[in-house]
Design a protein around this motif. Structure first.
Motif, PDB file in Angstrom:
ATOM      1  N   LEU A  39       0.844  -1.192   0.000  1.00 49.54           N
ATOM      2  CA  LEU A  39       0.000   0.000   0.000  1.00 49.54           C
ATOM      3  C   LEU A  39       0.884   1.248   0.000  1.00 49.54           C
ATOM      4  O   LEU A  39       1.614   1.498   0.953  1.00 49.54           O
ATOM      5  CB  LEU A  39      -0.917   0.030   1.222  1.00 49.54           C
ATOM      6  CG  LEU A  39      -1.657   1.346   1.459  1.00 49.54           C
ATOM      7  CD1 LEU A  39      -2.610   1.664   0.303  1.00 49.54           C
ATOM      8  CD2 LEU A  39      -2.403   1.335   2.777  1.00 49.54           C
ATOM      9  N   TYR A  40       0.803   2.012  -1.076  1.00 55.27           N
ATOM     10  CA  TYR A  40       1.468   3.310  -1.168  1.00 55.27           C
ATOM     11  C   TYR A  40       0.401   4.361  -0.858  1.00 55.27           C
ATOM     12  O   TYR A  40      -0.615   4.449  -1.555  1.00 55.27           O
ATOM     13  CB  TYR A  40       2.059   3.508  -2.571  1.00 55.27           C
ATOM     14  CG  TYR A  40       3.200   2.559  -2.852  1.00 55.27           C
ATOM     15  CD1 TYR A  40       4.523   2.963  -2.677  1.00 55.27           C
ATOM     16  CD2 TYR A  40       2.957   1.251  -3.256  1.00 55.27           C
ATOM     17  CE1 TYR A  40       5.574   2.077  -2.906  1.00 55.27           C
ATOM     18  CE2 TYR A  40       3.998   0.368  -3.492  1.00 55.27           C
ATOM     19  CZ  TYR A  40       5.302   0.781  -3.318  1.00 55.27           C
ATOM     20  OH  TYR A  40       6.336  -0.096  -3.532  1.00 55.27           O
ATOM     21  N   TYR A  41       0.634   5.128   0.187  1.00 53.62           N
ATOM     22  CA  TYR A  41      -0.424   6.015   0.688  1.00 53.62           C
ATOM     23  C   TYR A  41       0.173   7.232   1.366  1.00 53.62           C
ATOM     24  O   TYR A  41       1.405   7.354   1.520  1.00 53.62           O
ATOM     25  CB  TYR A  41      -1.301   5.253   1.683  1.00 53.62           C
ATOM     26  CG  TYR A  41      -0.641   5.008   3.036  1.00 53.62           C
ATOM     27  CD1 TYR A  41      -0.982   5.769   4.149  1.00 53.62           C
ATOM     28  CD2 TYR A  41       0.344   4.031   3.194  1.00 53.62           C
ATOM     29  CE1 TYR A  41      -0.379   5.557   5.388  1.00 53.62           C
ATOM     30  CE2 TYR A  41       0.952   3.806   4.423  1.00 53.62           C
ATOM     31  CZ  TYR A  41       0.595   4.577   5.517  1.00 53.62           C
ATOM     32  OH  TYR A  41       1.199   4.356   6.727  1.00 53.62           O
ATOM     33  N   GLU A  42      -0.705   8.156   1.779  1.00 53.01           N
ATOM     34  CA  GLU A  42      -0.288   9.297   2.592  1.00 53.01           C
ATOM     35  C   GLU A  42      -1.272   9.447   3.753  1.00 53.01           C
ATOM     36  O   GLU A  42      -2.467   9.154   3.617  1.00 53.01           O
ATOM     37  CB  GLU A  42      -0.217  10.575   1.743  1.00 53.01           C
ATOM     38  CG  GLU A  42      -1.479  10.880   0.966  1.00 53.01           C
ATOM     39  CD  GLU A  42      -1.243  11.875  -0.161  1.00 53.01           C
ATOM     40  OE1 GLU A  42      -0.091  12.008  -0.613  1.00 53.01           O
ATOM     41  OE2 GLU A  42      -2.222  12.508  -0.607  1.00 53.01           O
ATOM     42  N   VAL A 180      -2.465   0.440  -4.658  1.00 47.91           N
ATOM     43  CA  VAL A 180      -2.353  -0.899  -4.080  1.00 47.91           C
ATOM     44  C   VAL A 180      -1.797  -1.877  -5.114  1.00 47.91           C
ATOM     45  O   VAL A 180      -2.300  -1.941  -6.245  1.00 47.91           O
ATOM     46  CB  VAL A 180      -3.723  -1.396  -3.576  1.00 47.91           C
ATOM     47  CG1 VAL A 180      -3.582  -2.773  -2.925  1.00 47.91           C
ATOM     48  CG2 VAL A 180      -4.318  -0.405  -2.583  1.00 47.91           C
ATOM     49  N   LEU A 181      -0.778  -2.609  -4.712  1.00 50.49           N
ATOM     50  CA  LEU A 181      -0.202  -3.655  -5.562  1.00 50.49           C
ATOM     51  C   LEU A 181      -0.476  -5.017  -4.931  1.00 50.49           C
ATOM     52  O   LEU A 181      -0.307  -5.192  -3.717  1.00 50.49           O
ATOM     53  CB  LEU A 181       1.308  -3.483  -5.722  1.00 50.49           C
ATOM     54  CG  LEU A 181       1.858  -2.156  -6.226  1.00 50.49           C
ATOM     55  CD1 LEU A 181       3.367  -2.249  -6.391  1.00 50.49           C
ATOM     56  CD2 LEU A 181       1.215  -1.752  -7.530  1.00 50.49           C
ATOM     57  N   VAL A 182      -0.868  -5.976  -5.741  1.00 47.46           N
ATOM     58  CA  VAL A 182      -0.975  -7.374  -5.309  1.00 47.46           C
ATOM     59  C   VAL A 182      -0.021  -8.184  -6.176  1.00 47.46           C
ATOM     60  O   VAL A 182      -0.151  -8.191  -7.407  1.00 47.46           O
ATOM     61  CB  VAL A 182      -2.416  -7.900  -5.439  1.00 47.46           C
ATOM     62  CG1 VAL A 182      -2.470  -9.401  -5.174  1.00 47.46           C
ATOM     63  CG2 VAL A 182      -3.338  -7.170  -4.466  1.00 47.46           C
ATOM     64  N   ASN A 183       0.946  -8.803  -5.533  1.00 50.11           N
ATOM     65  CA  ASN A 183       2.012  -9.526  -6.254  1.00 50.11           C
ATOM     66  C   ASN A 183       2.631  -8.647  -7.347  1.00 50.11           C
ATOM     67  O   ASN A 183       2.899  -9.104  -8.460  1.00 50.11           O
ATOM     68  CB  ASN A 183       1.483 -10.833  -6.855  1.00 50.11           C
ATOM     69  CG  ASN A 183       1.372 -11.929  -5.807  1.00 50.11           C
ATOM     70  OD1 ASN A 183       1.813 -11.771  -4.666  1.00 50.11           O
ATOM     71  ND2 ASN A 183       0.765 -13.042  -6.173  1.00 50.11           N
ATOM     72  N   GLY A 184       2.823  -7.377  -6.991  1.00 46.90           N
ATOM     73  CA  GLY A 184       3.500  -6.454  -7.891  1.00 46.90           C
ATOM     74  C   GLY A 184       2.625  -5.824  -8.952  1.00 46.90           C
ATOM     75  O   GLY A 184       3.101  -4.973  -9.716  1.00 46.90           O
ATOM     76  N   GLN A 185       1.359  -6.206  -9.027  1.00 48.28           N
ATOM     77  CA  GLN A 185       0.466  -5.670 -10.052  1.00 48.28           C
ATOM     78  C   GLN A 185      -0.496  -4.647  -9.433  1.00 48.28           C
ATOM     79  O   GLN A 185      -1.176  -4.960  -8.455  1.00 48.28           O
ATOM     80  CB  GLN A 185      -0.342  -6.795 -10.704  1.00 48.28           C
ATOM     81  CG  GLN A 185       0.530  -7.820 -11.415  1.00 48.28           C
ATOM     82  CD  GLN A 185      -0.292  -8.831 -12.184  1.00 48.28           C
ATOM     83  OE1 GLN A 185      -1.197  -8.467 -12.932  1.00 48.28           O
ATOM     84  NE2 GLN A 185      -0.002 -10.098 -11.999  1.00 48.28           N
ATOM     85  N   PRO A 186      -0.551  -3.436  -9.992  1.00 48.22           N
ATOM     86  CA  PRO A 186      -1.457  -2.420  -9.433  1.00 48.22           C
ATOM     87  C   PRO A 186      -2.915  -2.793  -9.658  1.00 48.22           C
ATOM     88  O   PRO A 186      -3.288  -3.308 -10.711  1.00 48.22           O
ATOM     89  CB  PRO A 186      -1.092  -1.148 -10.207  1.00 48.22           C
ATOM     90  CG  PRO A 186      -0.440  -1.628 -11.469  1.00 48.22           C
ATOM     91  CD  PRO A 186       0.229  -2.925 -11.131  1.00 48.22           C
ATOM     92  N   GLU A 189      -8.328   1.264  -9.866  1.00 52.45           N
ATOM     93  CA  GLU A 189      -9.528   1.649  -9.118  1.00 52.45           C
ATOM     94  C   GLU A 189     -10.222   0.466  -8.462  1.00 52.45           C
ATOM     95  O   GLU A 189     -11.238   0.649  -7.772  1.00 52.45           O
ATOM     96  CB  GLU A 189     -10.503   2.377 -10.051  1.00 52.45           C
ATOM     97  CG  GLU A 189     -10.083   3.802 -10.313  1.00 52.45           C
ATOM     98  CD  GLU A 189     -10.226   4.179 -11.777  1.00 52.45           C
ATOM     99  OE1 GLU A 189     -10.753   3.380 -12.559  1.00 52.45           O
ATOM    100  OE2 GLU A 189      -9.782   5.277 -12.125  1.00 52.45           O
ATOM    101  N   GLN A 190      -9.681  -0.729  -8.665  1.00 50.26           N
ATOM    102  CA  GLN A 190     -10.280  -1.921  -8.063  1.00 50.26           C
ATOM    103  C   GLN A 190      -9.718  -2.208  -6.664  1.00 50.26           C
ATOM    104  O   GLN A 190      -9.948  -3.287  -6.114  1.00 50.26           O
ATOM    105  CB  GLN A 190     -10.010  -3.138  -8.970  1.00 50.26           C
ATOM    106  CG  GLN A 190     -10.671  -3.047 -10.331  1.00 50.26           C
ATOM    107  CD  GLN A 190     -12.179  -3.148 -10.239  1.00 50.26           C
ATOM    108  OE1 GLN A 190     -12.704  -3.981  -9.513  1.00 50.26           O
ATOM    109  NE2 GLN A 190     -12.873  -2.299 -10.959  1.00 50.26           N
ATOM    110  N   TYR A 191      -8.992  -1.248  -6.098  1.00 50.30           N
ATOM    111  CA  TYR A 191      -8.282  -1.528  -4.847  1.00 50.30           C
ATOM    112  C   TYR A 191      -9.203  -1.910  -3.687  1.00 50.30           C
ATOM    113  O   TYR A 191      -8.808  -2.634  -2.780  1.00 50.30           O
ATOM    114  CB  TYR A 191      -7.392  -0.343  -4.449  1.00 50.30           C
ATOM    115  CG  TYR A 191      -8.114   0.923  -4.086  1.00 50.30           C
ATOM    116  CD1 TYR A 191      -8.576   1.141  -2.790  1.00 50.30           C
ATOM    117  CD2 TYR A 191      -8.323   1.936  -5.025  1.00 50.30           C
ATOM    118  CE1 TYR A 191      -9.227   2.312  -2.446  1.00 50.30           C
ATOM    119  CE2 TYR A 191      -8.970   3.109  -4.696  1.00 50.30           C
ATOM    120  CZ  TYR A 191      -9.425   3.291  -3.411  1.00 50.30           C
ATOM    121  OH  TYR A 191     -10.079   4.457  -3.069  1.00 50.30           O
ATOM    122  N   GLU A 192     -10.454  -1.460  -3.715  1.00 45.80           N
ATOM    123  CA  GLU A 192     -11.362  -1.819  -2.622  1.00 45.80           C
ATOM    124  C   GLU A 192     -11.749  -3.301  -2.668  1.00 45.80           C
ATOM    125  O   GLU A 192     -12.289  -3.826  -1.695  1.00 45.80           O
ATOM    126  CB  GLU A 192     -12.612  -0.936  -2.650  1.00 45.80           C
ATOM    127  CG  GLU A 192     -12.329   0.512  -2.261  1.00 45.80           C
ATOM    128  CD  GLU A 192     -13.579   1.357  -2.178  1.00 45.80           C
ATOM    129  OE1 GLU A 192     -14.653   0.891  -2.636  1.00 45.80           O
ATOM    130  OE2 GLU A 192     -13.501   2.486  -1.645  1.00 45.80           O
TER     131      GLU A 192
END
Length: 240
Positions: A39-42, A180-186, A189-192
């Motif tokens: 998770l890359y976030y602020e 959000v990355l899952v196994n390196g794949q962004p 907009e499906q991050y939820e």
């Protein structure tokens, strides 16, 4: 002489037989690799806070965290200026909280230690009370001095510069937060839907929580693929 050769051949056959028998009874356990979630976030972004509090926190209650390797990278859309000065999207106080959260990750490397603290801070952000986050200190049994020392010494800024370099080197580049990355794949907009993507990416025996999350497709060519889960890559490509 002939008897000696026959005896040697018999011994070799016996050794091979013993070896093959042992191999057939080998109960070797191969541990399935966990799904990487990054998770890359602020810290003051309401979307980031909402994702941490209302989505990532679920992983700890439904058991999915057992198959996940979760990393938090608190930097987001900040910018590095001359002499390593840092400006954050939601103002200077966001830079402070980003650094505090980076220090918490460094001070308590175990996820079960730093995530509750960060989750606590983000709950105050969601409640529009970000300056009340110091209550998270009081509700924590860990050594809070480590976080304070990290921040006051300037080491926290070094951590943030490292996170800046990591965030800025993402390929494809991040477009917004939360990213959000899952196994390196962004996930874009499906991050939820991160729980569903975790289940799709995991190659081992699925935990019970995945039962209601996964959707199955049927492939009619040559009768193959009935009941197979979408691969993570297939699902992401179809959603973009």
């Amino acid at each position: 002489m002939g008897n000696t050769k026959e005896s040697q051949l018999t011994n070799i056959k016996l050794i091979l037989l013993v070896f093959l028998s042992a191999a057939s009874y080998c109960n070797c356990v191969v541990e399935t690799e966990k799904v990487s979630v990054e998770l890359y976030y602020e810290s003051l972004c309401p979307y980031s806070a909402n994702f941490i509090v209302n989505y990532l926190d679920k992983l700890f209650t439904n058991g999915l965290i057992d198959i996940v390797d979760l990393r938090l990278i608190p930097y987001g859309n900040a910018r590095i200026g001359p002499n390593d000065t840092m400006s954050c999207q939601h103002g200077p106080y966001e830079c402070v909280l980003n650094t505090i959260e980076a220090c918490a990750i460094n001070a308590w490397p175990k996820l079960e230690q730093h995530f509750p603290f960060i989750n606590c801070i983000e709950k105050f952000v969601l409640a529009h009370e970000p300056t009340a986050w110091d209550a998270c200190y009081k509700n924590n049994s860990l050594n809070m001095k480590l976080v304070g020392d990290c921040y006051e010494s300037g080491y926290g800024k070094k951590l943030e510069l490292q996170y800046a370099a990591e965030t800025n080197s993402l390929q494809p580049p991040h477009q917004y937060v939360p990213w959000v990355l899952v196994n390196g794949q962004p996930l874009y907009e499906q991050y939820e839907n991160v729980e569903e993507y975790i289940c799709k990416a995991y190659e081992g025996t699925l935990p019970d929580a995945c039962g209601s999350l996964l959707k199955f497709r049927h492939v009619n060519d040559n009768g193959k693929g009935h009941g197979n889960r979408f691969t993570l890559k297939d699902t992401l490509v179809s959603s973009i």
